[in-house]
Design a protein around this motif. Structure first.
Motif, mmCIF file in Angstrom:
data_model
loop_
_atom_site.group_PDB
_atom_site.id
_atom_site.type_symbol
_atom_site.label_atom_id
_atom_site.label_comp_id
_atom_site.label_asym_id
_atom_site.label_seq_id
_atom_site.Cartn_x
_atom_site.Cartn_y
_atom_site.Cartn_z
ATOM 1 N N ASP A 175 0.850 -1.160 0.051
ATOM 2 C CA ASP A 175 0.070 0.086 -0.163
ATOM 3 C C ASP A 175 0.908 1.368 0.116
ATOM 4 O O ASP A 175 0.995 1.921 1.055
ATOM 5 C CB ASP A 175 -0.959 0.114 1.189
ATOM 6 C CG ASP A 175 -1.803 1.179 1.384
ATOM 7 O OD1 ASP A 175 -1.934 2.005 0.348
ATOM 8 O OD2 ASP A 175 -2.668 1.437 2.180
ATOM 9 N N ASN A 176 1.365 1.469 -1.121
ATOM 10 C CA ASN A 176 2.363 2.574 -1.511
ATOM 11 C C ASN A 176 1.758 4.074 -1.004
ATOM 12 O O ASN A 176 2.271 4.823 -0.334
ATOM 13 C CB ASN A 176 2.910 2.612 -2.772
ATOM 14 C CG ASN A 176 3.926 1.535 -2.898
ATOM 15 O OD1 ASN A 176 4.702 1.130 -2.319
ATOM 16 N ND2 ASN A 176 3.347 0.729 -3.952
ATOM 17 N N MET A 204 8.227 4.533 -12.677
ATOM 18 C CA MET A 204 7.753 3.242 -11.877
ATOM 19 C C MET A 204 6.552 3.520 -11.067
ATOM 20 O O MET A 204 6.564 4.547 -10.196
ATOM 21 C CB MET A 204 9.002 2.651 -10.722
ATOM 22 C CG MET A 204 10.356 2.262 -11.491
ATOM 23 S SD MET A 204 11.611 1.826 -10.489
ATOM 24 C CE MET A 204 10.971 0.231 -10.115
ATOM 25 N N ALA A 205 5.628 2.643 -11.044
ATOM 26 C CA ALA A 205 4.417 2.966 -10.315
ATOM 27 C C ALA A 205 4.543 3.073 -8.983
ATOM 28 O O ALA A 205 3.756 3.775 -8.289
ATOM 29 C CB ALA A 205 3.351 1.713 -10.423
ATOM 30 N N ALA A 206 5.361 2.154 -8.211
ATOM 31 C CA ALA A 206 5.563 2.541 -6.786
ATOM 32 C C ALA A 206 5.994 4.104 -6.363
ATOM 33 O O ALA A 206 5.632 4.756 -5.437
ATOM 34 C CB ALA A 206 6.763 1.456 -6.310
ATOM 35 N N SER A 207 6.920 4.558 -7.287
ATOM 36 C CA SER A 207 7.168 5.893 -7.070
ATOM 37 C C SER A 207 6.116 6.883 -7.163
ATOM 38 O O SER A 207 6.120 7.938 -6.381
ATOM 39 C CB SER A 207 8.484 6.108 -8.065
ATOM 40 O OG SER A 207 9.640 5.256 -7.987
ATOM 41 N N VAL A 208 5.540 6.693 -8.414
ATOM 42 C CA VAL A 208 4.353 7.583 -8.521
ATOM 43 C C VAL A 208 3.373 7.449 -7.307
ATOM 44 O O VAL A 208 2.785 8.414 -7.041
ATOM 45 C CB VAL A 208 3.569 7.229 -9.940
ATOM 46 C CG1 VAL A 208 2.350 8.122 -10.060
ATOM 47 C CG2 VAL A 208 4.533 7.292 -11.057
ATOM 48 N N VAL A 302 8.646 3.666 6.746
ATOM 49 C CA VAL A 302 7.372 2.719 6.461
ATOM 50 C C VAL A 302 7.570 1.558 6.222
ATOM 51 O O VAL A 302 8.435 1.338 5.371
ATOM 52 C CB VAL A 302 6.606 3.164 5.211
ATOM 53 C CG1 VAL A 302 5.534 2.570 5.023
ATOM 54 C CG2 VAL A 302 6.212 4.692 5.527
ATOM 55 N N ARG A 303 7.244 0.525 6.867
ATOM 56 C CA ARG A 303 7.569 -0.826 6.828
ATOM 57 C C ARG A 303 6.581 -1.482 5.587
ATOM 58 O O ARG A 303 5.371 -1.539 5.962
ATOM 59 C CB ARG A 303 7.416 -1.855 8.024
ATOM 60 C CG ARG A 303 7.726 -3.343 7.932
ATOM 61 C CD ARG A 303 7.119 -4.045 9.155
ATOM 62 N NE ARG A 303 8.247 -3.731 9.896
ATOM 63 C CZ ARG A 303 8.127 -3.822 11.630
ATOM 64 N NH1 ARG A 303 6.981 -4.300 11.908
ATOM 65 N NH2 ARG A 303 9.310 -3.618 12.264
ATOM 66 N N GLN A 304 7.069 -2.278 4.678
ATOM 67 C CA GLN A 304 6.530 -3.261 3.844
ATOM 68 C C GLN A 304 6.856 -4.343 4.057
ATOM 69 O O GLN A 304 7.866 -4.464 4.157
ATOM 70 C CB GLN A 304 6.506 -2.553 2.328
ATOM 71 C CG GLN A 304 8.053 -2.680 1.747
ATOM 72 C CD GLN A 304 7.935 -2.310 0.343
ATOM 73 O OE1 GLN A 304 6.969 -2.626 -0.475
ATOM 74 N NE2 GLN A 304 8.965 -1.633 -0.366
ATOM 75 N N PRO A 305 5.868 -5.292 3.760
ATOM 76 C CA PRO A 305 6.256 -6.846 4.257
ATOM 77 C C PRO A 305 6.808 -7.547 3.216
ATOM 78 O O PRO A 305 6.247 -8.247 2.432
ATOM 79 C CB PRO A 305 4.856 -7.449 4.444
ATOM 80 C CG PRO A 305 3.758 -6.499 3.719
ATOM 81 C CD PRO A 305 4.316 -5.310 3.616
ATOM 82 N N ILE A 332 -2.818 -6.425 -2.528
ATOM 83 C CA ILE A 332 -2.019 -5.266 -1.917
ATOM 84 C C ILE A 332 -2.154 -5.388 -0.509
ATOM 85 O O ILE A 332 -3.042 -5.765 0.215
ATOM 86 C CB ILE A 332 -3.163 -3.933 -2.220
ATOM 87 C CG1 ILE A 332 -3.575 -3.822 -3.666
ATOM 88 C CG2 ILE A 332 -2.484 -2.739 -1.604
ATOM 89 C CD1 ILE A 332 -1.966 -3.719 -4.621
ATOM 90 N N LEU A 333 -0.725 -5.580 -0.090
ATOM 91 C CA LEU A 333 -0.355 -5.771 1.328
ATOM 92 C C LEU A 333 -0.268 -4.516 2.176
ATOM 93 O O LEU A 333 0.370 -3.540 1.750
ATOM 94 C CB LEU A 333 1.024 -6.697 1.423
ATOM 95 C CG LEU A 333 0.879 -8.005 0.804
ATOM 96 C CD1 LEU A 333 2.093 -8.704 0.638
ATOM 97 C CD2 LEU A 333 -0.291 -8.713 1.326
#
Length: 343
Positions: A175-176, A204-208, A302-305, A332-333
């Motif tokens: 969940d960016n 990159m989609a994560a950056s956006v 921000v922790r992402q799993p 989406i985690l």
């Protein structure tokens, strides 16, 4: 009939003939399929035992048209792969799932070099892979389409960059947007009023998504958008970006960096500018990688799993391979803030 070929080895055809079933049915039984009736299954196993027919991985591949191998493909340079702990964590999770299914995980780094990409595509389309996990794609990369069009199932780590996809692609993401919003919310609640962001590559989609979350949360508070600079997801890029931001706006009192490596670079730039963290400038990263703990000061992030992302990627891909299904709905985690000393 002898039940053997010219070299004296029993064949699948001879097993099928002795059992009184088709070659396809014999192949399904000997490959471990459960979609065969008990009578036919017993007949095939008895015939195989009588003829001393032994399957091996190569023979099973011929029968099932499966290689029992999947690829973990990172669309970055080797330097980038080994520098960013994100990749190894996702790979760790994927490998754990693949190994439990007695399959091989083939690792490939495929940068923008055309020769390198063509070599991988020839390998993948030559029947050597049952599927592929694709990580860190940039822009509307054609690789997933080419594999999918050739019948090779794919799962993406991260939302596809192009929204106008003609065929859905299965993907797993964090969940960016929500993670970036939580980072800005924390900074605003701490009284920070001039907040900047260091982005990843904006192809990159994560950056956006992280920029979108940053700006959405800024709008919900009485906070100044102090600018954004691309830090290329690297320590060096983060240090350069932070130096540029401080030069443009010396009153910046907080920065959200879109990964931990860039946040570490930001810490370095803040110190080089003679300012303190977090007293003068608070810093929040994204990932919660090992470098966040060892940073000075330790990073709020921000922790992402990441390991769970790898496990989910492999699980979804194996499901497609096993059941021949259509691409699944995206997964989406959740993300969460981890408080340390930098903010």
């Amino acid at each position: 009939m002898s039940g053997r070929d010219g070299r004296g080895a029993p064949t699948l055809e001879s097993v099928a003939a002795l059992a009184g079933v088709s070659r396809a049915t014999a192949g399904r039984v000997l490959s471990g399929s459960t979609k065969v009736g008990p009578r036919a299954r017993d007949a095939v196993l008895a015939a195989a035992a009588e003829l001393h027919y032994v399957t091996n991985r190569a023979a099973r591949s011929l029968m099932t048209r499966r290689s029992d191998s999947i690829a973990f493909v990172v669309a970055e340079s080797e330097d980038r792969f080994f520098a960013d702990p994100y990749f190894s964590q996702v790979l760790h999770g994927a490998h754990a799932v693949v190994a439990r299914h007695d399959m091989q995980l083939v690792f490939a780094v495929v940068s923008g070099d055309d020769t390198e990409r063509q070599r991988f595509e020839r390998f993948a389309l030559g029947g050597h892979l049952d599927g592929a996990i694709l990580v860190s794609l940039h822009g509307d990369d054609p690789l997933p389409r080419r594999l999918q069009d050739a019948g090779v199932p794919v799962v993406l780590s991260g939302r596809p960059f192009a929204h106008q996809s003609r065929t859905p692609l299965t993907y797993v993401d964090a969940d960016n947007v929500g993670g970036a919003m939580a980072a800005v919310r924390l900074l605003a609640q701490q009284g920070r009023r001039r907040i900047a962001t260091i982005t990843g590559p904006l192809d990159m989609a994560a950056s956006v998504d992280r920029v979108d979350g940053f700006r959405a949360e800024l709008a919900a508070h009485d906070v100044v958008d102090a600018g954004s600079v691309d830090g290329d997801f690297s320590i060096v890029g983060g240090r350069r970006a932070m130096a540029d931001l401080l030069a443009a706006d010396p009153l910046i009192d907080a920065v959200f960096a879109a990964n931990d490596l860039m946040a570490v670079g930001a810490l370095q730039a803040v110190r080089e500018a003679g300012r303190r963290v977090p007293e003068d400038v608070a810093v929040v990263g994204f990932d919660d990688s090992a470098i966040a703990v060892s940073a000075q000061p330790p990073l709020t992030t921000v922790r992402q799993p990441m390991v769970e992302m790898g496990r989910t990627l492999a699980t979804l891909l194996l499901d497609q391979i096993t059941h021949g299904g259509e691409p699944q709905a995206p997964v989406i985690l959740p993300t969460e803030i981890v408080r340390r000393d930098s903010a």
